[in-house]
Design a protein around this motif. Structure first.
Motif, short mmCIF file in Angstrom:
data_model
loop_
_atom_site.label_atom_id
_atom_site.label_comp_id
_atom_site.label_asym_id
_atom_site.label_seq_id
_atom_site.Cartn_x
_atom_site.Cartn_y
_atom_site.Cartn_z
N LYS A 1 0.83 -1.20 0.00
CA LYS A 1 0.00 0.00 0.00
C LYS A 1 0.86 1.25 0.00
N ASP A 2 1.89 1.28 0.84
CA ASP A 2 2.80 2.43 0.87
C ASP A 2 3.52 2.60 -0.46
N ILE A 3 4.05 1.50 -1.00
CA ILE A 3 4.80 1.58 -2.26
C ILE A 3 3.89 2.01 -3.40
N GLY A 4 2.71 1.41 -3.49
CA GLY A 4 1.79 1.73 -4.59
C GLY A 4 1.33 3.16 -4.56
N ARG A 5 0.96 3.64 -3.37
CA ARG A 5 0.49 5.03 -3.26
C ARG A 5 1.62 6.00 -3.60
N PHE A 6 2.82 5.68 -3.15
CA PHE A 6 3.95 6.57 -3.43
C PHE A 6 4.29 6.59 -4.92
N LEU A 7 4.24 5.43 -5.57
CA LEU A 7 4.47 5.38 -7.01
C LEU A 7 3.48 6.24 -7.77
N ALA A 8 2.20 6.13 -7.42
CA ALA A 8 1.17 6.91 -8.09
C ALA A 8 1.38 8.41 -7.85
N ASP B 1 7.06 -12.65 -0.87
CA ASP B 1 7.22 -13.31 -2.16
C ASP B 1 6.97 -12.27 -3.25
N VAL B 2 7.97 -12.02 -4.08
CA VAL B 2 7.87 -10.98 -5.10
C VAL B 2 6.65 -11.19 -5.99
N ALA B 3 6.38 -12.42 -6.34
CA ALA B 3 5.25 -12.71 -7.23
C ALA B 3 3.92 -12.32 -6.60
N ASP B 4 3.86 -12.26 -5.27
CA ASP B 4 2.65 -11.82 -4.58
C ASP B 4 2.67 -10.32 -4.31
N LEU B 5 3.85 -9.77 -4.06
CA LEU B 5 3.97 -8.36 -3.69
C LEU B 5 3.61 -7.43 -4.84
N PHE B 6 4.15 -7.67 -6.03
CA PHE B 6 3.95 -6.72 -7.13
C PHE B 6 2.50 -6.61 -7.58
N PRO B 7 1.72 -7.69 -7.62
CA PRO B 7 0.29 -7.50 -7.94
C PRO B 7 -0.41 -6.60 -6.92
N ARG B 8 -0.05 -6.73 -5.63
CA ARG B 8 -0.68 -5.88 -4.63
C ARG B 8 -0.24 -4.42 -4.79
N VAL B 9 1.03 -4.21 -5.14
CA VAL B 9 1.50 -2.86 -5.44
C VAL B 9 0.67 -2.27 -6.58
N ALA B 10 0.44 -3.06 -7.62
CA ALA B 10 -0.36 -2.58 -8.76
C ALA B 10 -1.78 -2.21 -8.32
N PHE B 11 -2.37 -3.02 -7.45
CA PHE B 11 -3.72 -2.70 -6.96
C PHE B 11 -3.74 -1.33 -6.31
N ILE C 1 -1.63 1.14 -6.69
CA ILE C 1 -1.40 2.19 -7.67
C ILE C 1 -2.74 2.56 -8.31
N GLY C 2 -3.49 1.54 -8.75
CA GLY C 2 -4.79 1.80 -9.36
C GLY C 2 -5.74 2.49 -8.40
N GLN C 3 -5.79 2.01 -7.16
CA GLN C 3 -6.65 2.62 -6.15
C GLN C 3 -6.29 4.09 -5.94
N SER C 4 -5.00 4.38 -5.90
CA SER C 4 -4.55 5.75 -5.65
C SER C 4 -4.95 6.68 -6.79
N TYR C 5 -4.84 6.22 -8.03
CA TYR C 5 -5.27 7.06 -9.15
C TYR C 5 -6.76 7.36 -9.07
N GLY D 1 -6.41 4.66 -13.41
CA GLY D 1 -6.63 3.72 -12.31
C GLY D 1 -7.49 2.53 -12.73
N LEU D 2 -8.54 2.80 -13.47
CA LEU D 2 -9.42 1.73 -13.94
C LEU D 2 -8.67 0.79 -14.88
N HIS D 3 -7.85 1.34 -15.76
CA HIS D 3 -7.08 0.54 -16.70
C HIS D 3 -6.16 -0.45 -15.97
N ILE D 4 -5.51 0.03 -14.91
CA ILE D 4 -4.63 -0.84 -14.13
C ILE D 4 -5.42 -1.97 -13.49
#
Length: 232
Positions: free
Chosen positions: A141-148, A177-187, A189-193, A213-216
């Motif tokens: 959540k922190d990483i995704g919001r900051f990226l956005a 687990d990276v494979a689990d972390l990055f999808p949540r980061v993407a979520f 990012i979309g939520q923040s937009y 955000g919707l596209h993501i």
């Protein structure tokens, strides 16, 4: 002891409020308006700062679930055009399993460019953490919001996003687990937009932010298994 690595020091937590050391500096939201070549070094500092905060092994707090974030995110549908609303509802359903049973840890919970300062000594400092009443406790959540937020603020958002993606990759902590972390980061990012679409910015209009955000979110979690996928 509950907040290792979060400078400035937090002394008291009372509900959603904190008492912490005062920091004088310039916020990253303002700094990122400068040309990319002037801010690139700062983004590297931010990367190191995030890594110091989130990679501490004593931070692991067991498993948590953020399934409530699905309903929470849907409230942003009022900011988008009517034709987007059904699309958003269908997109959010794709993420339910992704937000369940991930490793929990202490987070800032409102990490964006306005809450990151560069102090007089050139050090990176985060301010104004928000009490996590939903107990999300997800570093994604922190990483995704900051990226956005960086993308919205940056003079050249393409290069800034790439640099912070690299930062996100270095933040991966021992129990993630990276494979689990990055999808949540993407979520997030979309939520923040979707959230940011309530405001006009100098570079993106409200409808543009909502559509990004919707596209993501429409791609679903399976589209974001690698750091490069976050560049969408």
């Amino acid at each position: 002891e509950a907040y290792p690595g979060f400078p400035p020091a937090i002394h008291i937590k009372d509900g959603r409020s904190f008492v912490m050391d005062y920091v004088q500096g310039q916020d990253l939201l303002t700094i990122m308006q400068k040309p990319f070549l002037e801010t690139n070094g700062l983004l590297e500092k931010v990367s190191e700062y995030l890594k110091r905060i989130y990679s501490r092994e004593e931070g692991f707090m067991g498993k948590s679930s953020a399934s409530g974030q699905i309903v929470y995110t849907y409230k942003y549908e009022k900011f988008g055009p009517p034709l987007y609303r059904d699309k958003l509802k269908g997109s959010l359903a794709l993420w339910e399993n992704t937000l369940d049973a991930y490793p929990a840890q202490m987070i800032h919970n409102d990490l964006h460019t306005g809450n990151v300062l560069i102090d007089e000594q050139g050090r990176v400092r985060s301010i104004d953490p928000r009490g996590d009443i939903y107990e999300t406790r997800d570093v994604a959540k922190d990483i995704g919001r900051f990226l956005a937020a960086v993308t919205c603020a940056a003079h050249d958002n393409r290069y800034a996003f790439r640099e912070i993606m690299v930062a996100a990759e270095t933040v991966v902590v021992p129990w993630q687990d990276v494979a689990d972390l990055f999808p949540r980061v993407a979520f997030y990012i979309g939520q923040s937009y979707l959230s940011f679409s309530r405001w006009d910015t100098s570079r993106l209009a409200k409808e543009g932010l909502f559509s990004v955000g919707l596209h993501i979110l429409e791609k679903g979690p399976s589209a974001y298994v690698d750091i490069e996928d976050l560049s969408y």
